[in-house]
Design a protein around this motif. Structure first.
Motif, short mmCIF file in Angstrom:
data_model
loop_
_atom_site.label_atom_id
_atom_site.label_comp_id
_atom_site.label_asym_id
_atom_site.label_seq_id
_atom_site.Cartn_x
_atom_site.Cartn_y
_atom_site.Cartn_z
N ILE A 30 9.76 9.08 6.17
CA ILE A 30 8.72 8.19 5.68
C ILE A 30 8.60 8.37 4.17
O ILE A 30 8.85 9.44 3.64
CB ILE A 30 7.35 8.46 6.35
CG1 ILE A 30 6.89 9.89 6.12
CG2 ILE A 30 7.39 8.14 7.83
CD1 ILE A 30 5.46 10.15 6.53
N LYS A 31 8.25 7.26 3.50
CA LYS A 31 8.04 7.31 2.06
C LYS A 31 6.69 6.68 1.75
O LYS A 31 6.41 5.56 2.16
CB LYS A 31 9.13 6.54 1.31
CG LYS A 31 10.49 7.22 1.38
CD LYS A 31 11.54 6.43 0.61
CE LYS A 31 12.90 7.13 0.69
NZ LYS A 31 13.97 6.35 0.01
N ALA A 32 5.84 7.44 1.06
CA ALA A 32 4.52 6.96 0.67
C ALA A 32 4.29 7.35 -0.78
O ALA A 32 4.43 8.52 -1.15
CB ALA A 32 3.43 7.56 1.56
N LYS A 33 3.92 6.34 -1.61
CA LYS A 33 3.68 6.57 -3.04
C LYS A 33 4.88 7.27 -3.70
O LYS A 33 4.73 8.13 -4.55
CB LYS A 33 2.41 7.40 -3.25
CG LYS A 33 1.14 6.75 -2.71
CD LYS A 33 -0.07 7.61 -2.98
CE LYS A 33 -1.32 6.99 -2.38
NZ LYS A 33 -2.53 7.81 -2.60
N GLY A 34 6.08 6.89 -3.27
CA GLY A 34 7.28 7.43 -3.88
C GLY A 34 7.68 8.80 -3.38
O GLY A 34 8.74 9.32 -3.75
#
Length: 871
Positions: free
Chosen positions: A480-484
């Protein structure tokens, strides 16, 4: 038939077809990061469709409370304008989990509508998915052939992907759907225009009544479709629309689901609902719809707030207030009065509202009261803007500020503007709104990859009640990727890690793959899937895994969790049985407990509660945990929390059967003595009718008391170790107050002397008596008093005084009322345009008197010159 009878006929019909009737899930979603609210009947069965859990029944039916405030044909701003959209609605549904499929679902829906409800067959049309060549999805020939057994072929219509292909989200289970539409137009109209041309054309009298979703695919991240191993049926029929059809009404709001509320509102506002489309009638419909949504959502545990799901509820409530404020001329709280009417109406199907009617009324009353004050402030803001505006246009930025800060929707700003001959820059408003949406989307954007499946075992088994370590294997993982930032989610076969739930935070710890240690930074649930969050993946995912929970953190967390049960019982004992848990947070450092109560908890009551909890700790009562049928647990007196979804078998935590019995899935100590000590840290208000206490136990309580004693020791030392430190502090405060009064008196004397020396120093410029000085005063109040003392002695005046107060620039500007009228000079405007930029600050006030503050104290002389140049 009444709405209640119609609902019951639906449930009875499917019970006769072998379906288990299950209760509605709470309207507030928990353990699903993709949703805030239950927006479809299938939400509570998501785990079954995803394969995370095995359903206890192959066939079920229910009526589900749903909330939709965005999406296809469910925009909040449309509710009340038309006759059939709602925020909260009831979704009647029947479900098959790998049992029957298209043939049986189609036959049952047709039988219920035409034979039980007796809807004429010549008023019905059905739609079938036509296929999609771009995505290589074939036409649903199966459904088409089955429908031919029941309805004329010319009434089977082809539908596109938008209308006839259902998807849970960008990824996940999906499949074609077959809708049933009913033509409610009068016979004469139906003869003139063929109803098939009006299906899915937004005609208010040709409406979708039922949707049969056939889940047969799973959509991957790359968009491809993979057949599901088990095929499911997910159906939904809006009760509001069904009742409208069966009661032969032209509007959902004319049915007995809403008429009670509308008639009661008529009495409250002393106005009549006339079944029309003017703003007054729209207001009645908005109130009838919105009060249901906010009442049931609050009853299910979601309080209004400024963020997330709470903001959605606040927004719905404020929309209702705006309508009765603007179009029913009501200036006092109204919605809370309707709550008991709703509670009585739905007591047999959704009893949770009646059980909390006083609490829900209180919360709504306070929210209404607060927003009515905000509305008045917003109206003053818009009136001030229009008085100062150079053109007859309210710019987009101001319109957005009114919406964002004061809760004014664009239509209300347009309404007020039109009354004054103004227009609103709607394009500018939309641009500002889009910028905010883009910022919010960027802040919450989550890129989730497909699961990489190593083992087809459906889900992990939680063993963390009995053990904090296990030897296990990795079932699947994804990125998962969140805010880079990149993270990983892992699912293991046997997990000792407790997933965040019921207020208890998720466990942390380690996973050992061969010689590689992976740190678990959090544990959460996604539906019923226990997910471990890590910052990296193992080099050898197939290796045997040794999972180990952080024992110290878990034990500290357990102490605080068991303490909440002791606390809850003590609160009810001291404050009353109206106390009910409204939220909690339990971690290793402290506990936070929110509960319903309408007054501040006094120091004496807190001391009494604390004493009861500590007495139970000293008794060292065993914490007994049992699993039993839910009905048996409730007979035992177990406390169940509103807004929680419980299964048929529940976990009961018993700390002395006569003291505390609660349904709880969290982890706990073995006996109360393990808590050691319980100590309150704070008590405060959270929302209307909700109080919050924070407390610590065990070593955290010892550390807190040690810190407090150290501070007391330091304070006594600073006071020269008096025998009675409390009396010494009181004497100190009295001396301080006396000295402050003396200082104030000296300051006033100084200001009077200064005013006397300046009284004759004004100079006349073009008929205006101007006086501008940099003066020495101790505070901003001194500047104000100086201006007040001189303005009555100097006619036709413009007074500007500046001072360096504590290293900050402070300004006071006074203008004679005659000059405001004759020359159009206004103190706030001059402050904003000529003074604030010089001192790098801001300010405001009335037309004749305004103040400002800023950083640039070396620009005070320039401030005086700038105002003088204006003259």
């Amino acid at each position: 038939m009444t709405a209640s009878e119609i609902r019951q006929q639906f449930l009875d019909f499917f019970a006769s077809k072998g379906h288990q009737i299950v209760p509605s899930a709470p309207i507030v979603i928990k353990n699903d990061p993709t949703l805030m609210f239950t927006n479809a009947g299938m939400n509570q069965f998501k785990d079954y469709f995803l394969g995370n859990r095995v359903p206890p029944h192959k066939r079920v039916a229910d009526t589900q409370k749903c909330l939709r405030v965005s999406g296809k044909q469910n925009d909040l701003e449309e509710v009340g304008i038309d006759t059939y959209h709602h925020t909260m609605f009831e979704m009647l549904g029947n479900w098959s989990f790998g049992d029957y499929f298209k043939k049986e679902a189609i036959a049952m829906s047709w039988e219920l509508l035409t034979e039980v409800y007796k809807i004429p067959k010549d008023k019905l049309y059905v739609t079938v998915f036509e296929g999609d060549a771009k995505e290589n999805i074939p036409k649903d020939d199966e459904a088409y052939q089955f429908w031919k057994e029941h309805i004329a072929e010319d009434r089977i219509l082809m539908g596109n992907k938008k209308d006839n292909f259902w998807e849970m989200g960008d990824m996940g289970p999906c499949g074609p759907c077959s809708e049933i539409h009913v033509d409610c137009r009068p016979d004469e109209e139906r003869k003139l225009v063929d109803g098939k041309t009006l299906v899915n054309a937004d005609h208010p009298q040709v409406i979708e009544i039922w949707n049969n979703v056939f889940m047969q695919f799973n959509r991957q991240k790359d968009g491809s479709l993979v057949p599901l191993p088990a095929k499911h049926v997910d159906t939904g029929m809006g009760l509001e629309r069904l009742v409208r059809v069966l009661q032969n009404k032209t509007s959902n709001y004319d049915t007995d689901l809403f008429t009670n509320t509308i008639h009661f509102t008529e009495k409250l506002v002393n106005k009549k609902y006339t079944f029309g489309d003017d703003k007054k009638d729209v207001a009645f419909r908005v109130i009838a719809d919105h009060v249901r949504a906010i009442s049931f959502t609050i009853a299910d545990g979601q309080l209004p707030s400024n963020t997330g799901a709470g903001y959605v509820i606040r927004r719905i409530l404020r929309r209702a207030v705006r309508y009765y404020f603007s179009f029913l001329d009501v200036r006092k709280p109204l919605l809370h009065e309707i709550v008991p009417v709703l509670a009585a109406q739905f007591s047999n199907v959704f009893p949770e509202l009646e059980a909390q009617v006083d609490f829900v009324k209180k919360v709504i009353f306070e929210e209404e009261n607060n927003f009515l004050r905000t509305l008045e402030s917003g109206i003053r803001r818009i009136e001030d803007f229009m008085q100062q505006a150079a053109t007859k246009v309210i710019d987009g930025a101001t319109a957005f500020e009114l919406n964002d800060t004061y809760g004014f929707p664009l239509d209300l700003t347009n309404l007020i503007a039109a009354e004054k001959g103004f227009t609103v820059d709607e394009k500018g408003f939309e641009a500002a709104m889009q910028q905010q949406k883009d910022r919010s989307r960027a802040a919450t954007e989550l890129d989730t990859g497909d699961w990489v499946v190593l083992d087809e075992t459906p889900n992990s088994i939680f063993v963390g009640y009995e053990q904090l370590e296990s030897t296990t294997k990795l079932l699947k993982y994804r990125t998962i990727k969140a805010k880079g930032k990149e993270q990983f989610q892992l699912v293991i076969s046997q997990t000792p890690f407790y997933a965040e739930s019921g207020g208890q935070v998720g466990d942390t710890g380690t996973l050992q793959f061969d010689d590689e240690t992976i740190h678990v930074v959090d544990t959460k649930k996604e539906n019923n899937l226990t997910i471990l969050f890590t910052d990296k993946l193992p080099a050898n995912p197939a290796a045997v895994v040794k999972a180990k929970v952080d024992k110290v953190k878990r034990l500290d967390t357990e102490r605080h969790h068991s303490a909440t049960h002791l606390l809850h019982a003590a609160l009810r004992q001291v404050l009353g049985t109206h106390v009910a848990q409204k939220g909690s947070l339990v971690n290793a450092d402290a506990l936070r407990f929110d509960f319903s109560h309408f007054a501040k908890v006094t120091d004496e009551e807190l001391a009494q509660i604390e004493a009861i909890v500590n007495a139970k700790i000293r008794e060292n009562v065993p914490v007994v945990i049992k699993e039993m049928p839910k009905d048996e647990a409730l007979k035992l007196g177990a406390m169940a929390l509103f807004g929680e979804k419980y299964g048929d078998t529940v976990r009961v935590v018993i700390i002395d059967p006569a003291y505390s019995v609660e349904l709880c899935g969290g982890t706990h100590v073995g006996a109360t003595g393990e808590l050691g000590l319980f100590k309150f840290v704070s008590e405060s208000a959270v929302a209307a009718g909700v109080r919050r206490v924070e407390a610590v136990t065990g070593s955290k309580a010892e550390a807190y008391i040690s810190e407090q004693l150290a501070q007391l020791k330091d304070m006594k030392a600073a006071l020269k170790n008096p025998k009675d430190p409390v009396k010494a502090v009181e004497t100190l405060l009295q001396d301080k107050s006396s000295l402050e009064k003396q200082v104030d008196a000296l300051e006033q004397e100084k200001v009077r002397a200064l005013a006397s020396s300046l009284r004759n120093q004004s100079e006349q410029i073009d008929g205006v008596n101007f006086l501008g000085k940099v003066v020495h005063v101790n505070n901003a109040e001194g500047l104000k008093q100086l201006s007040l003392q001189l303005k009555n002695d100097i006619p036709d005046h413009v007074l500007i005084f500046a001072a360096n107060i504590g290293g900050k620039a402070s300004i006071a500007l006074t203008i004679d009322e005659k000059l405001v009228a004759s020359k159009g000079w206004e103190a706030p405007k001059i402050i904003k345009e000529r003074i604030a930029p010089l001192i790098k600050g801001g300010g405001g006030g009335q037309k004749t008197f305004a103040t400002a503050g800023g950083q640039e104290v070396d620009k005070l002389d320039q401030v005086i010159s700038a105002v003088k140049q204006l003259l």
